[in-house]
Write a protein that holds these residues in place. Structure first.
Motif, short mmCIF file in Angstrom:
data_model
loop_
_atom_site.label_atom_id
_atom_site.label_comp_id
_atom_site.label_asym_id
_atom_site.label_seq_id
_atom_site.Cartn_x
_atom_site.Cartn_y
_atom_site.Cartn_z
N ILE A 78 0.81 -1.23 0.00
CA ILE A 78 0.00 0.00 0.00
C ILE A 78 0.84 1.27 0.00
O ILE A 78 0.33 2.36 0.19
N GLY A 79 2.14 1.10 -0.22
CA GLY A 79 3.01 2.26 -0.39
C GLY A 79 3.66 2.80 0.87
O GLY A 79 4.25 3.88 0.84
N VAL A 80 3.57 2.05 1.96
CA VAL A 80 4.25 2.47 3.18
C VAL A 80 5.63 1.81 3.17
O VAL A 80 5.78 0.65 3.51
N ALA A 81 6.60 2.57 2.72
CA ALA A 81 7.96 2.06 2.58
C ALA A 81 8.95 3.18 2.87
O ALA A 81 8.56 4.35 3.02
N ASP A 82 10.18 2.82 2.97
CA ASP A 82 11.27 3.76 3.15
C ASP A 82 11.00 4.73 4.31
O ASP A 82 10.84 4.29 5.43
N GLU A 83 10.94 6.02 4.02
CA GLU A 83 10.79 7.02 5.08
C GLU A 83 9.46 6.88 5.83
O GLU A 83 9.41 7.03 7.05
N ASP A 84 8.39 6.57 5.11
CA ASP A 84 7.09 6.39 5.77
C ASP A 84 7.12 5.20 6.72
O ASP A 84 6.58 5.26 7.82
N PHE A 85 7.74 4.12 6.29
CA PHE A 85 7.89 2.92 7.12
C PHE A 85 8.68 3.26 8.38
O PHE A 85 8.28 2.92 9.49
N GLN A 86 9.78 3.96 8.20
CA GLN A 86 10.64 4.35 9.32
C GLN A 86 9.87 5.24 10.30
O GLN A 86 9.93 5.03 11.51
N THR A 87 9.15 6.20 9.80
CA THR A 87 8.38 7.11 10.65
C THR A 87 7.31 6.35 11.44
O THR A 87 7.14 6.58 12.64
N LEU A 88 6.60 5.46 10.77
CA LEU A 88 5.56 4.67 11.43
C LEU A 88 6.15 3.86 12.58
O LEU A 88 5.64 3.88 13.71
N PHE A 89 7.25 3.16 12.33
CA PHE A 89 7.80 2.29 13.36
C PHE A 89 8.55 3.05 14.44
O PHE A 89 8.61 2.60 15.59
N LEU A 90 9.05 4.22 14.14
CA LEU A 90 9.61 5.06 15.20
C LEU A 90 8.50 5.51 16.15
O LEU A 90 8.69 5.57 17.36
N ALA A 91 7.32 5.81 15.60
CA ALA A 91 6.18 6.18 16.44
C ALA A 91 5.77 5.00 17.32
O ALA A 91 5.48 5.17 18.51
N ILE A 92 5.76 3.81 16.76
CA ILE A 92 5.42 2.62 17.54
C ILE A 92 6.45 2.40 18.65
O ILE A 92 6.10 2.10 19.79
N CYS A 93 7.72 2.60 18.33
CA CYS A 93 8.77 2.47 19.35
C CYS A 93 8.60 3.51 20.46
O CYS A 93 8.86 3.22 21.63
N THR A 94 8.17 4.69 20.10
CA THR A 94 7.94 5.74 21.09
C THR A 94 6.85 5.32 22.07
O THR A 94 7.00 5.48 23.28
N VAL A 95 5.78 4.74 21.56
CA VAL A 95 4.70 4.26 22.43
C VAL A 95 5.25 3.17 23.37
O VAL A 95 4.95 3.18 24.57
N LEU A 96 6.05 2.27 22.85
CA LEU A 96 6.63 1.23 23.71
C LEU A 96 7.49 1.83 24.82
O LEU A 96 7.47 1.37 25.96
N GLN A 97 8.24 2.86 24.49
CA GLN A 97 9.13 3.49 25.47
C GLN A 97 8.37 4.25 26.55
O GLN A 97 8.88 4.42 27.66
N LEU A 98 7.16 4.68 26.27
CA LEU A 98 6.37 5.40 27.27
C LEU A 98 6.02 4.52 28.46
O LEU A 98 5.79 5.01 29.55
#
Length: 99
Positions: A78-98
């Motif tokens: 669906i086109g979530v790759a490269d920078e978009d993929f990185q941004t999405l998973f950094l957000a998910i990592c942020t939630v985990l760190q909270l």
């Protein structure tokens, strides 16, 4: 738009085998090289490394590793790759760190 419902992130009954969002568990089963690309803090981590992920419930029919591969493939489709993929998973990592 991606939405993580707060109540599903922070409250679940581990004694009944409930887990938080599947993507968290899938991310923990990503290859270490992919974890490193997403965020170096994931390397060597497992579900038990994060407060919101006390346990990891799997079955013979379902593995987080296989689900990770399907999720990555679907996101790429669906086109979530490269920078978009990185941004999405950094957000998910942020939630985990909270937690």
């Amino acid at each position: 738009t991606f939405l993580l419902e707060k109540s599903r992130v922070i409250s679940h009954d581990f004694s009944k085998g409930e887990r938080t969002f599947h993507i968290f568990y899938q991310l923990m089963q990503a290859p270490e090289s992919e974890k490193e690309k997403i965020w170096g803090g994931l390397v060597g981590k497992s579900a038990s490394s994060f407060k919101y992920m006390i346990t990891d419930v799997t079955s013979d029919e379902y593995t987080n590793e296989a689900a990770w591969n399907k999720t990555v493939s679907a996101l790429n489709t669906i086109g979530v790759a490269d920078e978009d993929f990185q941004t999405l998973f950094l957000a998910i990592c942020t939630v985990l760190q909270l937690g």
